[in-house]
Design a protein around this motif. Sequence first.
Motif, PDB file in Angstrom:
ATOM      1  N   SER A  52       0.820  -1.218   0.000  1.00  0.00           N
ATOM      2  CA  SER A  52       0.000   0.000   0.000  1.00  0.00           C
ATOM      3  C   SER A  52       0.848   1.259   0.000  1.00  0.00           C
ATOM      4  N   GLY A  53       2.134   1.133   0.332  1.00  0.00           N
ATOM      5  CA  GLY A  53       3.020   2.295   0.353  1.00  0.00           C
ATOM      6  C   GLY A  53       3.248   2.873   1.735  1.00  0.00           C
ATOM      7  N   LYS A  54       2.675   2.238   2.767  1.00  0.00           N
ATOM      8  CA  LYS A  54       2.769   2.835   4.110  1.00  0.00           C
ATOM      9  C   LYS A  54       4.192   2.800   4.661  1.00  0.00           C
ATOM     10  N   THR A  55       4.900   1.676   4.492  1.00  0.00           N
ATOM     11  CA  THR A  55       6.273   1.596   5.003  1.00  0.00           C
ATOM     12  C   THR A  55       7.205   2.478   4.190  1.00  0.00           C
ATOM     13  N   THR A  56       7.025   2.518   2.879  1.00  0.00           N
ATOM     14  CA  THR A  56       7.848   3.400   2.044  1.00  0.00           C
ATOM     15  C   THR A  56       7.674   4.847   2.459  1.00  0.00           C
ATOM     16  N   THR A  57       6.440   5.252   2.721  1.00  0.00           N
ATOM     17  CA  THR A  57       6.181   6.617   3.173  1.00  0.00           C
ATOM     18  C   THR A  57       6.901   6.893   4.488  1.00  0.00           C
ATOM     19  N   ALA A  58       6.788   5.960   5.426  1.00  0.00           N
ATOM     20  CA  ALA A  58       7.437   6.133   6.732  1.00  0.00           C
ATOM     21  C   ALA A  58       8.953   6.178   6.590  1.00  0.00           C
ATOM     22  N   LEU A  64      15.306   6.809   5.346  1.00  0.00           N
ATOM     23  CA  LEU A  64      15.797   5.433   5.275  1.00  0.00           C
ATOM     24  C   LEU A  64      15.239   4.679   4.070  1.00  0.00           C
ATOM     25  N   LEU A  65      14.952   5.378   2.998  1.00  0.00           N
ATOM     26  CA  LEU A  65      14.556   4.697   1.772  1.00  0.00           C
ATOM     27  C   LEU A  65      15.709   3.834   1.258  1.00  0.00           C
ATOM     28  N   PRO A  66      15.402   2.679   0.637  1.00  0.00           N
ATOM     29  CA  PRO A  66      16.475   1.895   0.010  1.00  0.00           C
ATOM     30  C   PRO A  66      17.245   2.748  -1.007  1.00  0.00           C
ATOM     31  N   ALA A  67      18.433   2.280  -1.367  1.00  0.00           N
ATOM     32  CA  ALA A  67      19.306   3.064  -2.247  1.00  0.00           C
ATOM     33  C   ALA A  67      18.639   3.414  -3.573  1.00  0.00           C
ATOM     34  N   ASN A  68      17.732   2.529  -4.039  1.00  0.00           N
ATOM     35  CA  ASN A  68      17.069   2.799  -5.319  1.00  0.00           C
ATOM     36  C   ASN A  68      15.754   3.547  -5.159  1.00  0.00           C
ATOM     37  N   GLY A  69      15.441   3.975  -3.934  1.00  0.00           N
ATOM     38  CA  GLY A  69      14.229   4.746  -3.699  1.00  0.00           C
ATOM     39  C   GLY A  69      14.482   6.227  -3.898  1.00  0.00           C
ATOM     40  N   HIS A  70      13.474   6.933  -4.419  1.00  0.00           N
ATOM     41  CA  HIS A  70      13.678   8.341  -4.760  1.00  0.00           C
ATOM     42  C   HIS A  70      12.394   9.136  -4.532  1.00  0.00           C
ATOM     43  N   VAL A  71      12.533  10.276  -3.836  1.00  0.00           N
ATOM     44  CA  VAL A  71      11.400  11.198  -3.682  1.00  0.00           C
ATOM     45  C   VAL A  71      11.329  12.037  -4.950  1.00  0.00           C
ATOM     46  N   THR A  81      10.439  22.514   8.800  1.00  0.00           N
ATOM     47  CA  THR A  81      11.649  22.453   7.963  1.00  0.00           C
ATOM     48  C   THR A  81      11.527  21.320   6.951  1.00  0.00           C
ATOM     49  N   ASP A  82      11.728  21.640   5.672  1.00  0.00           N
ATOM     50  CA  ASP A  82      11.634  20.629   4.608  1.00  0.00           C
ATOM     51  C   ASP A  82      12.870  19.738   4.632  1.00  0.00           C
ATOM     52  N   ILE A  83      12.645  18.440   4.919  1.00  0.00           N
ATOM     53  CA  ILE A  83      13.759  17.481   4.994  1.00  0.00           C
ATOM     54  C   ILE A  83      13.691  16.449   3.871  1.00  0.00           C
ATOM     55  N   SER A  84      12.811  16.673   2.906  1.00  0.00           N
ATOM     56  CA  SER A  84      12.520  15.631   1.910  1.00  0.00           C
ATOM     57  C   SER A  84      13.706  15.271   1.032  1.00  0.00           C
ATOM     58  N   ARG A  85      14.657  16.195   0.881  1.00  0.00           N
ATOM     59  CA  ARG A  85      15.802  15.906   0.004  1.00  0.00           C
ATOM     60  C   ARG A  85      17.125  16.058   0.737  1.00  0.00           C
ATOM     61  N   TRP A  86      17.073  15.792   2.020  1.00  0.00           N
ATOM     62  CA  TRP A  86      18.289  15.849   2.820  1.00  0.00           C
ATOM     63  C   TRP A  86      19.221  14.681   2.498  1.00  0.00           C
ATOM     64  N   SER A  87      20.498  14.908   2.740  1.00  0.00           N
ATOM     65  CA  SER A  87      21.495  13.846   2.593  1.00  0.00           C
ATOM     66  C   SER A  87      21.505  12.981   3.848  1.00  0.00           C
ATOM     67  N   ASP A  88      22.177  11.822   3.754  1.00  0.00           N
ATOM     68  CA  ASP A  88      22.319  10.944   4.919  1.00  0.00           C
ATOM     69  C   ASP A  88      23.013  11.667   6.067  1.00  0.00           C
ATOM     70  N   ARG A  89      24.013  12.472   5.747  1.00  0.00           N
ATOM     71  CA  ARG A  89      24.744  13.186   6.796  1.00  0.00           C
ATOM     72  C   ARG A  89      23.815  14.151   7.531  1.00  0.00           C
ATOM     73  N   GLN A  90      22.941  14.813   6.794  1.00  0.00           N
ATOM     74  CA  GLN A  90      21.986  15.711   7.451  1.00  0.00           C
ATOM     75  C   GLN A  90      21.010  14.926   8.324  1.00  0.00           C
ATOM     76  N   ILE A  94      19.575  14.308  13.054  1.00  0.00           N
ATOM     77  CA  ILE A  94      18.249  14.342  13.687  1.00  0.00           C
ATOM     78  C   ILE A  94      17.698  12.963  14.032  1.00  0.00           C
ATOM     79  N   ARG A  95      18.242  11.893  13.415  1.00  0.00           N
ATOM     80  CA  ARG A  95      17.760  10.544  13.763  1.00  0.00           C
ATOM     81  C   ARG A  95      18.086  10.251  15.218  1.00  0.00           C
TER      82      ARG A  95
END
Length: 550
Positions: A52-58, A64-71, A81-90, A94-95
Motif C-alpha cells: 500500500s506504500g505505508k512503510t515506504t512513506t514512513a 531510510l529509503l532503500p538506495a534505489n528509492g527516490h522522492v 523544515t523541509d527534509i525531503s531531500r536531505w542527505s544521509d549526513r543531514q 536528527i535521527r
Amino acid sequence: MTFSADQGTPVLEVSDLKISYHGGERYHPVVHGVSFRVEPGEVVALVGESGSGKTTTAQSVIGLLPANGHVDRGTIRLNGTDISRWSDRQFDTIRGARISLVPQDPGSSLNPVKTIGAQVGEILEIHGEARGKELERRVLALLECVGLPDPELRARQYPHELSGGMRQRVLIAIAIALKPELIIADEPTSALDVTVQKRILDLIDELRAEYGTAVLLVTHDLGVAVDRADRLVVLQGGRVQEEGRASEVLAAPRSPYTRQLIADAPSLSRSAAWVTATARSSTGTAATDDVVVVEQLVQEFPRPTRGEAPFSAVDHVSFRVRRGTTHAIVGESGSGKTTTVRAVVGFQKPTSGKIEIDGTDLSTLGGETLRQFRRKIQLVYQNPYASLDPRQTIFEIVEEPLLNFGNLSRLERREKTLAILSRVGLPEALATRRAHALSGGQRQRVAIARALVLDPQVVVLDEAVSALDVTVQARILDLLDELQQDLGLTYLFVSHDLAVVRQIADTVSVLRGGRLVDEGPVAQVFDHPGSDYTRELISAIPGRKHPAFA
C-alpha cells in the motif's frame, strides 16, 4: 539545523509526496501524491495491506529509503523544515534526537554480538549526551522506564537472551532516549502475542503522554489503529483512500476499500463473529464421533544441566475434536501449543499420555506404518515462504506428496495436482512458477493445496494466517471454511489471535505454561471465561473502541 516550530505548526507535514523505485531503466512509482499531518502529541496511523506504500512513506520521513528509492515530488516538513531531500549526513543529525524509529522485527534490528546496555547507550554516545558513569546511569534509567525487570541484568545480556516483547522494549528505549518530537512505529507489535502487544502499545501511549511525543503508527491491523490512533490515513496502492478521525472513519467509512478492511478485520466484526461462533458450535455438537482424542498429554525435554529436573512443555493436557469441526488451541509464545500439535501429528513421541487419530493410537505406530499414517493428518505452517522449496515449481511442490505416498500414474498425478490447485483458487497458469513469484496469500494457498492433495481427514494449521494482511487473511479463512464444508475436514487450529479463533473455531483449549486453563465451545469460553488468563487474552483483543463492542 535548529528546529524551533511556531505554535500551531505540525510536528510532521507530508504534502503531495511521490516516491518511486529505480532499477536499471525500470521506473516503478509506489507512492502517488500522499498528504497528511501529525500534530504534537498526536497518534496518526498509516493503515493498509502489503504494497500500500505505508512503510515506504514512513521510511522517507526518516531518510531510510532503500538506495534505489527516490522522492520525485512533494515535501516532508519536520517542525516546518523541509527534509525531503536531505542527505544521509543531514539525517544523521536528527535521527534519534528529533525523530526515531521503532522497527517491526526486534530480532533483526538488534546487534546479536553487542550487549543490550551497549546498544541502548550507543544512541546517547553518538549524540554526545553522556559518557562513563553517567552513560551507565542513563541506560539503566531507560531500561527501567520501558518496564524491563532487573535493568542491571538486562543491560549485561545479549538479544537472544530476551523474549520478543523484551527486545521490542529495548528498541523503544533506544527510540525515546533523546526524547524526540516524533516516533515512527513501523508494525511494532505485528510479531508479538496479543497480551504482549497490548503492553507494548500501552507503553508507547504512556511515553507519548509523558513527553508529548507525536507518533506515526504504521500498521496493517485496523483493530490496533482504532484503539491507538487519533486519526487514520488509509492507503491502497500508494494513494490515500480515506483520512479522518479514527472514530469517524470506523463509524462511517466513505471508501469502499476502508469498508472492506473493516469487514475483513476479525477484531472489528464482533457481532458477526459471535453469530458465526454460536452457529458453528451448535453445528459441531451434532457430530457423533471424535476424530482427535488427546488424553493427559505430557511432553518433557531434558535440561542442559545434568541431574536437573526436565522441562515440562506440556503438562497433562486433554481435549477432543469432533469430526468436521474446528478446534482451536490458543495461548502466548511458550504456552505449549506448538509442542502439543507436533505430538498430535506424530513428529515427536510424548513423554506420557494418549493420542488417538480416527481411532488409531499413535503409540502403536512406528516406521513405515507411522509414515503412512501421516496421510490422514497434514500440517500447514505459519510461514509459507519458508516451508515451500524455492527450487521447485508450484506444480512440483503440490505433486510431491503424491510421489512420496501414492502409486498413481503420471497422468493421474497431474490431474489430481491441477484439480487441488484449482480447488484452492489458484489458476493453472501459476503451476509453472516458483514460490518467490507469488504473493503471501497465494503461497499460503499452495501450502494448503499440498496438505490436501493426499485427502487427509485432519488438517493442523499452525498459526497459518498470522503472517498475512487482514484482507488476505479473510480470504484464506473463507477458503478454509469452504473446504471444510465441502470435504468434511477436521481442523486443529493453533493461534495466539483470539479474534480469528472467535471467527473460525467451534471449540477451544486455552494453554498457559503448558497447562490447560480453559476449554469448551468458543461462545461459552468468550462469554464466560473460566480463568483470569483467558479474560486477560480476551481483553487484549484490539479494536474494542469500535461501535460493535459497545
